[in-house]
Design an enzyme around this catalytic site. Structure first.
Site, mmCIF file in Angstrom:
data_model
loop_
_atom_site.group_PDB
_atom_site.id
_atom_site.type_symbol
_atom_site.label_atom_id
_atom_site.label_comp_id
_atom_site.label_asym_id
_atom_site.label_seq_id
_atom_site.Cartn_x
_atom_site.Cartn_y
_atom_site.Cartn_z
ATOM 1 N N HIS A 56 -1.306 48.104 27.255
ATOM 2 C CA HIS A 56 -1.679 47.265 26.098
ATOM 3 C C HIS A 56 -0.975 45.913 26.162
ATOM 4 O O HIS A 56 -1.557 44.870 25.861
ATOM 5 C CB HIS A 56 -1.263 47.938 24.791
ATOM 6 C CG HIS A 56 -1.947 49.235 24.496
ATOM 7 N ND1 HIS A 56 -1.283 50.441 24.515
ATOM 8 C CD2 HIS A 56 -3.222 49.515 24.181
ATOM 9 C CE1 HIS A 56 -2.127 51.410 24.213
ATOM 10 N NE2 HIS A 56 -3.319 50.881 24.012
ATOM 11 N N ARG B 247 -9.507 48.008 31.720
ATOM 12 C CA ARG B 247 -10.534 48.626 32.547
ATOM 13 C C ARG B 247 -10.355 50.129 32.695
ATOM 14 O O ARG B 247 -11.177 50.771 33.342
ATOM 15 C CB ARG B 247 -10.499 48.005 33.929
ATOM 16 C CG ARG B 247 -11.365 46.802 34.063
ATOM 17 C CD ARG B 247 -11.828 46.793 35.482
ATOM 18 N NE ARG B 247 -12.621 45.622 35.760
ATOM 19 C CZ ARG B 247 -13.160 45.403 36.949
ATOM 20 N NH1 ARG B 247 -12.935 46.252 37.929
ATOM 21 N NH2 ARG B 247 -13.888 44.361 37.155
ATOM 22 N N LYS B 248 -9.262 50.664 32.158
ATOM 23 C CA LYS B 248 -9.140 52.124 32.248
ATOM 24 C C LYS B 248 -10.313 52.768 31.511
ATOM 25 O O LYS B 248 -10.866 53.753 31.946
ATOM 26 C CB LYS B 248 -7.815 52.621 31.684
ATOM 27 C CG LYS B 248 -7.646 54.125 31.939
ATOM 28 C CD LYS B 248 -6.279 54.605 31.600
ATOM 29 C CE LYS B 248 -6.115 54.817 30.121
ATOM 30 N NZ LYS B 248 -6.989 55.895 29.576
ATOM 31 N N ASP B 249 -10.669 52.168 30.375
ATOM 32 C CA ASP B 249 -11.868 52.606 29.660
ATOM 33 C C ASP B 249 -13.040 51.813 30.227
ATOM 34 O O ASP B 249 -13.567 50.898 29.587
ATOM 35 C CB ASP B 249 -11.692 52.351 28.164
ATOM 36 C CG ASP B 249 -10.599 53.223 27.581
ATOM 37 O OD1 ASP B 249 -10.802 54.439 27.474
ATOM 38 O OD2 ASP B 249 -9.526 52.683 27.260
ATOM 39 N N ARG C 286 -2.054 58.890 25.936
ATOM 40 C CA ARG C 286 -2.106 60.359 25.987
ATOM 41 C C ARG C 286 -1.154 60.932 27.051
ATOM 42 O O ARG C 286 -0.946 62.143 27.067
ATOM 43 C CB ARG C 286 -3.534 60.830 26.242
ATOM 44 C CG ARG C 286 -4.457 60.556 25.050
ATOM 45 C CD ARG C 286 -5.862 61.091 25.273
ATOM 46 N NE ARG C 286 -6.649 61.090 24.042
ATOM 47 C CZ ARG C 286 -7.488 60.123 23.679
ATOM 48 N NH1 ARG C 286 -7.651 59.073 24.443
ATOM 49 N NH2 ARG C 286 -8.167 60.202 22.541
ATOM 50 N N GLN D 287 -16.319 51.796 28.312
ATOM 51 C CA GLN D 287 -16.130 51.111 27.029
ATOM 52 C C GLN D 287 -16.227 49.592 27.179
ATOM 53 O O GLN D 287 -16.885 48.917 26.381
ATOM 54 C CB GLN D 287 -14.780 51.501 26.436
ATOM 55 C CG GLN D 287 -14.377 50.684 25.216
ATOM 56 C CD GLN D 287 -13.116 51.165 24.562
ATOM 57 O OE1 GLN D 287 -13.148 52.121 23.798
ATOM 58 N NE2 GLN D 287 -11.985 50.525 24.835
ATOM 59 N N SER E 228 -1.445 55.480 29.787
ATOM 60 C CA SER E 228 -2.310 55.938 28.698
ATOM 61 C C SER E 228 -1.434 56.445 27.570
ATOM 62 O O SER E 228 -0.375 57.047 27.823
ATOM 63 C CB SER E 228 -3.205 57.075 29.198
ATOM 64 O OG SER E 228 -3.780 57.758 28.106
ATOM 65 N N MET F 194 -5.453 51.237 19.436
ATOM 66 C CA MET F 194 -5.214 52.316 18.475
ATOM 67 C C MET F 194 -3.710 52.601 18.385
ATOM 68 O O MET F 194 -3.293 53.685 17.976
ATOM 69 C CB MET F 194 -5.983 53.575 18.881
ATOM 70 C CG MET F 194 -7.495 53.331 18.861
ATOM 71 S SD MET F 194 -8.476 54.825 18.676
ATOM 72 C CE MET F 194 -7.985 55.740 20.113
HETATM 73 O O1 PAF Z 1 -9.673 51.480 23.566
HETATM 74 C C1 PAF Z 1 -9.256 51.743 22.407
HETATM 75 O O2 PAF Z 1 -8.063 51.861 22.151
HETATM 76 C C2 PAF Z 1 -10.275 51.916 21.298
HETATM 77 O O3 PAF Z 1 -11.416 52.563 21.743
HETATM 78 C C3 PAF Z 1 -10.615 50.600 20.575
HETATM 79 C C4 PAF Z 1 -11.322 49.634 21.500
HETATM 80 C C5 PAF Z 1 -9.351 49.959 20.036
HETATM 81 C C6 PAF Z 1 -11.559 50.882 19.397
HETATM 82 O O4 PAF Z 1 -10.987 51.736 18.478
#
Ligand code: PAF
Length: 285
Positions: free
Chosen positions: A38, A149-151, A188, A154, A186, A31
């Site tokens: 990232h 893996r932070k998410d 955030r 997800q 993050s 995002m």
């Molecule tokens: O982890 C994220 O940044 C978002 O949830 C993703 C996987 C890009 C989906 O919008």
């Protein structure tokens, strides 16, 4: 040179063209507001693929009306420069209307795995994530896709989705990237004041306490969870959850086996942070 694709059709064409040239596509969905976490995914994609695509899209579907969609950082020029410096081949940066044209009404939903933890505190969030990622997978075509893996929940959900829907995508999960003091990177984190930034480290302190106890032989989930919770309770304004779960299903467990996932979500003022560790796995957080 990093190309920019602004439409789904242009992005699909770029990935199709790469495959026609015999290249394997590596996909890094984001995002934006890119940080070293990232960029480590970009490097991981590059290690597995010869054509690397980064998507930058602040997906409105995964934010609740009360969430921070409007204040979510948007730093496209800096993101593009970071992608170019890392040798990314194409950045896909669509406008919301291009992803969700008028009349859009199709959603992808994963079952049980999306119910607890993030799913319980952010109703609808995962349906937004799986819907947009299904679209991105569909546009990118056969590829290896890298997630952090932070998410933690997800990446389990997206792996499940790819498997259940026979999507031609290898989902790869990469380790959390931390600041020198242990705070998980993050987008955030930039919301935190200097004082909140110091308090934020309570999460990694809790994760470390539990990791060390597990390493020392503790397997009682209540004890492990309490060790993690204590510093978070003291430093944070509110806790959504501190939970030790089965690392694959996220089901509650009484005793940890060889591995257990310890997951935290907590608030500092208006900022919500998440973090986790898999007990029984290196590295110590
Ligand atoms: O982890 C994220 O940044 C978002 O949830 C993703 C996987 C890009 C989906 O919008």
């Amino acid at each position: 040179m990093t190309a920019v694709a602004g439409t789904p059709a242009a992005f699909r064409a770029a990935c199709d063209d790469a495959r026609r040239r015999g290249l394997r596509v590596g996909l890094v969905p984001t995002m934006g507001a890119l940080h070293e976490g990232h960029l480590s995914l970009v490097d991981a994609a590059r290690a597995r693929a010869s054509f690397v695509a980064v998507t930058i899209f602040v997906n409105p579907l995964q934010f609740a009306p009360t969430d921070d969609l409007d204040r979510y950082p948007r730093t496209f020029d800096a993101d593009l420069a970071s992608c170019a410096a890392r040798g990314v081949d194409v950045v896909f940066a669509p406008a919301p209307d291009a992803m969700y044209p008028p009349g859009f009404q199709t959603h992808v939903a994963v079952g049980d795995l999306t119910e607890p933890l993030e799913g319980a505190f952010r109703p609808g969030h995962f349906d937004g994530v799986t819907t947009v990622v299904a679209k991105l997978f569909n546009l990118a075509g056969p590829c290896v896709a890298c997630f952090g893996r932070k998410d933690y929940q997800q990446q389990l959900v997206l792996r499940r989705m790819a498997y259940d829907l026979d999507l031609p995508v290898e989902v790869v999960s990469l380790p959390i990237v931390r600041e020198p003091d242990g705070l998980a990177r993050s987008s955030r984190n930039r919301y935190l004041s200097a004082e909140e930034r110091t308090r934020a480290c309570a999460i990694v302190q809790g994760l470390r306490a539990a990791w060390d106890a597990f390493d020392g032989g503790e397997r009682d989930v209540r004890a492990l969870t309490a060790l993690c919770r204590a510093p978070v309770d003291a430093a944070f304004d509110a806790i959504d959850y501190v939970a030790t779960r089965d690392p694959e299903t996220l089901a509650p467990v009484d005793r940890a086996q060889e591995r257990a996932a310890l997951l935290v979500a907590a608030h500092l003022g208006p900022t919500r942070l998440i973090d986790n560790v898999v007990l029984g796995e290196e590295p110590r957080p």
